[in-house]
Scaffold this motif. Sequence first.
Motif, PDB file in Angstrom:
ATOM      1  N   ALA A  49       2.023   5.760  15.648  1.00  0.00           N
ATOM      2  CA  ALA A  49       3.317   5.851  16.312  1.00  0.00           C
ATOM      3  C   ALA A  49       4.273   4.814  15.732  1.00  0.00           C
ATOM      4  CB  ALA A  49       3.148   5.630  17.811  1.00  0.00           C
ATOM      5  N   PRO A  50       5.588   5.060  15.806  1.00  0.00           N
ATOM      6  CA  PRO A  50       6.558   4.121  15.225  1.00  0.00           C
ATOM      7  C   PRO A  50       6.384   2.687  15.704  1.00  0.00           C
ATOM      8  CG  PRO A  50       7.658   6.163  15.800  1.00  0.00           C
ATOM      9  CD  PRO A  50       6.254   6.272  16.325  1.00  0.00           C
ATOM     10  N   ARG A  51       6.157   2.488  17.010  1.00  0.00           N
ATOM     11  CA  ARG A  51       6.039   1.122  17.515  1.00  0.00           C
ATOM     12  C   ARG A  51       4.814   0.418  16.935  1.00  0.00           C
ATOM     13  NH1 ARG A  51       8.610  -0.658  21.828  1.00  0.00           N
ATOM     14  NH2 ARG A  51       8.788   1.424  22.736  1.00  0.00           N
ATOM     15  N   ALA A  52       3.679   1.129  16.883  1.00  0.00           N
ATOM     16  CA  ALA A  52       2.452   0.543  16.343  1.00  0.00           C
ATOM     17  C   ALA A  52       2.602   0.240  14.854  1.00  0.00           C
ATOM     18  CB  ALA A  52       1.272   1.486  16.577  1.00  0.00           C
ATOM     19  N   PRO A  56       7.120  -1.835   1.974  1.00  0.00           N
ATOM     20  CA  PRO A  56       6.874  -2.261   3.358  1.00  0.00           C
ATOM     21  C   PRO A  56       5.410  -2.168   3.754  1.00  0.00           C
ATOM     22  CG  PRO A  56       8.797  -0.833   3.244  1.00  0.00           C
ATOM     23  CD  PRO A  56       8.147  -0.782   1.902  1.00  0.00           C
ATOM     24  N   VAL A  57       4.663  -1.276   3.119  1.00  0.00           N
ATOM     25  CA  VAL A  57       3.234  -1.149   3.387  1.00  0.00           C
ATOM     26  C   VAL A  57       2.471  -1.961   2.341  1.00  0.00           C
ATOM     27  CG1 VAL A  57       1.274   0.433   3.544  1.00  0.00           C
ATOM     28  CG2 VAL A  57       3.506   1.119   4.428  1.00  0.00           C
ATOM     29  N   ALA A  58       1.711  -2.943   2.794  1.00  0.00           N
ATOM     30  CA  ALA A  58       0.976  -3.810   1.874  1.00  0.00           C
ATOM     31  C   ALA A  58      -0.150  -3.045   1.186  1.00  0.00           C
ATOM     32  CB  ALA A  58       0.407  -5.006   2.637  1.00  0.00           C
ATOM     33  N   MET A  59      -0.466  -3.454  -0.026  1.00  0.00           N
ATOM     34  CA  MET A  59      -1.584  -2.875  -0.768  1.00  0.00           C
ATOM     35  C   MET A  59      -2.854  -3.615  -0.370  1.00  0.00           C
ATOM     36  SD  MET A  59      -1.809  -2.274  -4.873  1.00  0.00           S
ATOM     37  CE  MET A  59      -3.038  -1.205  -5.628  1.00  0.00           C
ATOM     38  N   HIS A  60      -3.829  -2.903   0.181  1.00  0.00           N
ATOM     39  CA  HIS A  60      -5.063  -3.540   0.622  1.00  0.00           C
ATOM     40  C   HIS A  60      -5.845  -4.049  -0.585  1.00  0.00           C
ATOM     41  CE1 HIS A  60      -8.881  -4.239   2.632  1.00  0.00           C
ATOM     42  NE2 HIS A  60      -8.272  -4.090   3.785  1.00  0.00           N
ATOM     43  N   PRO A  61      -6.454  -5.226  -0.507  1.00  0.00           N
ATOM     44  CA  PRO A  61      -7.244  -5.728  -1.640  1.00  0.00           C
ATOM     45  C   PRO A  61      -8.309  -4.754  -2.116  1.00  0.00           C
ATOM     46  CG  PRO A  61      -6.920  -7.474  -0.030  1.00  0.00           C
ATOM     47  CD  PRO A  61      -6.360  -6.220   0.582  1.00  0.00           C
ATOM     48  N   ALA A  62      -8.858  -3.951  -1.212  1.00  0.00           N
ATOM     49  CA  ALA A  62      -9.876  -2.976  -1.612  1.00  0.00           C
ATOM     50  C   ALA A  62      -9.307  -1.937  -2.565  1.00  0.00           C
ATOM     51  CB  ALA A  62     -10.473  -2.283  -0.381  1.00  0.00           C
ATOM     52  N   GLN A  63      -8.019  -1.628  -2.423  1.00  0.00           N
ATOM     53  CA  GLN A  63      -7.396  -0.665  -3.333  1.00  0.00           C
ATOM     54  C   GLN A  63      -7.292  -1.261  -4.737  1.00  0.00           C
ATOM     55  OE1 GLN A  63      -3.634   0.834  -1.910  1.00  0.00           O
ATOM     56  NE2 GLN A  63      -3.281   2.109  -3.716  1.00  0.00           N
ATOM     57  N   ILE A  64      -6.979  -2.550  -4.832  1.00  0.00           N
ATOM     58  CA  ILE A  64      -6.955  -3.215  -6.130  1.00  0.00           C
ATOM     59  C   ILE A  64      -8.364  -3.272  -6.710  1.00  0.00           C
ATOM     60  CG2 ILE A  64      -6.373  -5.339  -7.363  1.00  0.00           C
ATOM     61  CD1 ILE A  64      -4.280  -5.912  -5.269  1.00  0.00           C
ATOM     62  N   ASP A  65      -9.357  -3.553  -5.863  1.00  0.00           N
ATOM     63  CA  ASP A  65     -10.752  -3.561  -6.318  1.00  0.00           C
ATOM     64  C   ASP A  65     -11.122  -2.231  -6.954  1.00  0.00           C
ATOM     65  OD1 ASP A  65     -10.972  -6.079  -5.274  1.00  0.00           O
ATOM     66  OD2 ASP A  65     -12.222  -5.515  -3.568  1.00  0.00           O
ATOM     67  N   SER A  66     -10.734  -1.138  -6.288  1.00  0.00           N
ATOM     68  CA  SER A  66     -11.101   0.192  -6.788  1.00  0.00           C
ATOM     69  C   SER A  66     -10.450   0.470  -8.132  1.00  0.00           C
ATOM     70  CB  SER A  66     -10.712   1.279  -5.773  1.00  0.00           C
ATOM     71  OG  SER A  66      -9.305   1.436  -5.695  1.00  0.00           O
ATOM     72  N   SER A 124      10.494   7.279   3.642  1.00  0.00           N
ATOM     73  CA  SER A 124      10.671   6.024   2.912  1.00  0.00           C
ATOM     74  C   SER A 124      11.707   5.147   3.608  1.00  0.00           C
ATOM     75  CB  SER A 124      11.097   6.308   1.471  1.00  0.00           C
ATOM     76  OG  SER A 124      11.271   5.112   0.748  1.00  0.00           O
ATOM     77  N   GLU A 125      12.810   5.763   4.034  1.00  0.00           N
ATOM     78  CA  GLU A 125      13.828   5.035   4.776  1.00  0.00           C
ATOM     79  C   GLU A 125      13.315   4.605   6.148  1.00  0.00           C
ATOM     80  OE1 GLU A 125      17.171   4.215   3.643  1.00  0.00           O
ATOM     81  OE2 GLU A 125      15.899   4.561   1.907  1.00  0.00           O
ATOM     82  N   ALA A 126      12.461   5.438   6.752  1.00  0.00           N
ATOM     83  CA  ALA A 126      11.880   5.078   8.046  1.00  0.00           C
ATOM     84  C   ALA A 126      11.069   3.794   7.930  1.00  0.00           C
ATOM     85  CB  ALA A 126      11.005   6.225   8.569  1.00  0.00           C
ATOM     86  N   LEU A 127      10.295   3.671   6.847  1.00  0.00           N
ATOM     87  CA  LEU A 127       9.511   2.454   6.653  1.00  0.00           C
ATOM     88  C   LEU A 127      10.400   1.226   6.533  1.00  0.00           C
ATOM     89  CD1 LEU A 127       6.601   3.358   4.228  1.00  0.00           C
ATOM     90  CD2 LEU A 127       6.425   2.602   6.585  1.00  0.00           C
ATOM     91  N   GLU A 128      11.486   1.361   5.783  1.00  0.00           N
ATOM     92  CA  GLU A 128      12.403   0.234   5.636  1.00  0.00           C
ATOM     93  C   GLU A 128      12.959  -0.177   6.995  1.00  0.00           C
ATOM     94  OE1 GLU A 128      13.001  -1.437   2.961  1.00  0.00           O
ATOM     95  OE2 GLU A 128      12.066  -0.161   1.443  1.00  0.00           O
ATOM     96  N   GLY A 129      13.309   0.817   7.824  1.00  0.00           N
ATOM     97  CA  GLY A 129      13.843   0.518   9.141  1.00  0.00           C
ATOM     98  C   GLY A 129      12.806  -0.061  10.084  1.00  0.00           C
ATOM     99  N   LEU A 130      11.582   0.458  10.010  1.00  0.00           N
ATOM    100  CA  LEU A 130      10.525  -0.041  10.887  1.00  0.00           C
ATOM    101  C   LEU A 130      10.147  -1.475  10.544  1.00  0.00           C
ATOM    102  CD1 LEU A 130       8.259   3.130  11.084  1.00  0.00           C
ATOM    103  CD2 LEU A 130       9.587   2.126  12.946  1.00  0.00           C
ATOM    104  N   ALA A 131      10.338  -1.870   9.293  1.00  0.00           N
ATOM    105  CA  ALA A 131      10.034  -3.239   8.885  1.00  0.00           C
ATOM    106  C   ALA A 131      11.077  -4.242   9.402  1.00  0.00           C
ATOM    107  CB  ALA A 131       9.948  -3.329   7.359  1.00  0.00           C
ATOM    108  N   ASP A 132      12.177  -3.740   9.963  1.00  0.00           N
ATOM    109  CA  ASP A 132      13.218  -4.603  10.535  1.00  0.00           C
ATOM    110  C   ASP A 132      13.097  -4.571  12.054  1.00  0.00           C
ATOM    111  OD1 ASP A 132      15.449  -5.940  11.381  1.00  0.00           O
ATOM    112  OD2 ASP A 132      16.905  -4.539  10.527  1.00  0.00           O
ATOM    113  N   PRO A 133      12.499  -5.579  12.688  1.00  0.00           N
ATOM    114  CA  PRO A 133      12.260  -5.534  14.131  1.00  0.00           C
ATOM    115  C   PRO A 133      13.531  -5.576  14.961  1.00  0.00           C
ATOM    116  CG  PRO A 133      11.747  -7.713  13.262  1.00  0.00           C
ATOM    117  CD  PRO A 133      12.020  -6.831  12.069  1.00  0.00           C
ATOM    118  N   LEU A 180       3.708  -3.523  10.264  1.00  0.00           N
ATOM    119  CA  LEU A 180       4.559  -3.903   9.137  1.00  0.00           C
ATOM    120  C   LEU A 180       5.124  -5.308   9.315  1.00  0.00           C
ATOM    121  CD1 LEU A 180       6.539  -0.568   8.641  1.00  0.00           C
ATOM    122  CD2 LEU A 180       4.780  -1.492   7.123  1.00  0.00           C
ATOM    123  N   VAL A 181       5.591  -5.603  10.503  1.00  0.00           N
ATOM    124  CA  VAL A 181       6.152  -6.930  10.766  1.00  0.00           C
ATOM    125  C   VAL A 181       5.067  -7.986  10.645  1.00  0.00           C
ATOM    126  CG1 VAL A 181       7.212  -8.402  12.520  1.00  0.00           C
ATOM    127  CG2 VAL A 181       8.039  -6.066  12.194  1.00  0.00           C
TER     128      VAL A 181
END
Length: 364
Positions: A327-330, A134-144, A288-297, A335-336
């Motif tokens: 915060a969860p909403r932010a 649910p959390v995208a990998m930033h291109p800078a992380q791939i660069d590193s 981990s489950e929280a992320l899955e739920g937060l990705a579902d608006p 994520l969405v």
Amino acid sequence: MTRPLTVSATWLVGVIEELTRQGIDPSRLGAPWAQHLEDVAAPTRHLQLVQVRRLWQRAMQLSGDPLLGLKVGVALPLQSMNVVALVLMHSGSLRQALGHTVRLQQLVSNSGRFLTEPAANNGLQLVYRVTPSPVAMHPAQIDSLFAAYLRLLYRCMQANRRPTSVELPGTESHLTDHYETYFECRVILGGEHSRILFDAETLDSPWQAADPTLLRILLGRAEALLTTQGRSDTLVDYVAAAIAAQGFSEANCDSVARSLDLSRRTLQRRLAERGSSFRQLLEAVRMSEALEGLADPALPLVMLAERLGYAEPSAFSHAVRSHFGKAPRALRDELVGDLSARGKALGISSHESSDNPSSTCEAD
């Protein structure tokens, strides 16, 4: 139930130290990295992949330097890759080193997977595929990652041997000259893939300083670590499955230990041997489950908090803030937005209902 994926603490500590040298205060990275750096530094400790991705996203927001990933990667100490660095250094050739990379990479990180594929004229390409999350990998992380990995290989390769090309997505093409300075080869930016191409001659040129006897010893150690990690992963799977079966409100160390035919003390000892504890694992699986739920608006935050065993929405909000720095909403908005952007990039229409009326009574 999704088992949390992890990144080696030795790698992460190196990243945090380099981010600090680049002028970023660790206490502003959205998680208590500065306070817990000594705990994180335990060699056997692994940190959640999603936490590391959040760290990189926050670092890029604070820095604004499009070359930050490269600067961090080229400066990472060899110790960041632990025994994997030594195995690569004593491989007999680049082709052999690439094979060891694919085999041993999970000792360092589960953030993505290296794969080797045939290339033109008997060459080879090393492709990096990002682990879905649910959390995208930033291109800078791939660069590193690419900068650190190639810098290690360059210490072993002949000075006149370099990749045919490096291809990286998510970066604007006007920075190509800077990237070619760091990678010492042709670079393609904004492409579809993350990959490195090598020609046949570079692949099979012998590495003169490699010690085959030492390599056998190092491979034995690496394989032992893989086996240990496999046992650790199995135990984590069993504990996570027990937590899911019992429910976050009901699961505790005693009940989970009984379900696994272990005593509480034995379960605690086995988790401690793997640099963890039941409380840490419970919270890791819960987040981990929280992320899955937060990705579902469409899922109300109050309902998600109840599902995860929090008596009050405020407790859920505090846990998410402590873990992810938002915060969860932010975090849901982020994520969405990421999922929507990725969907558009793939030509998939998005029909999120982020203005669901039920959200008006949800926790911040």
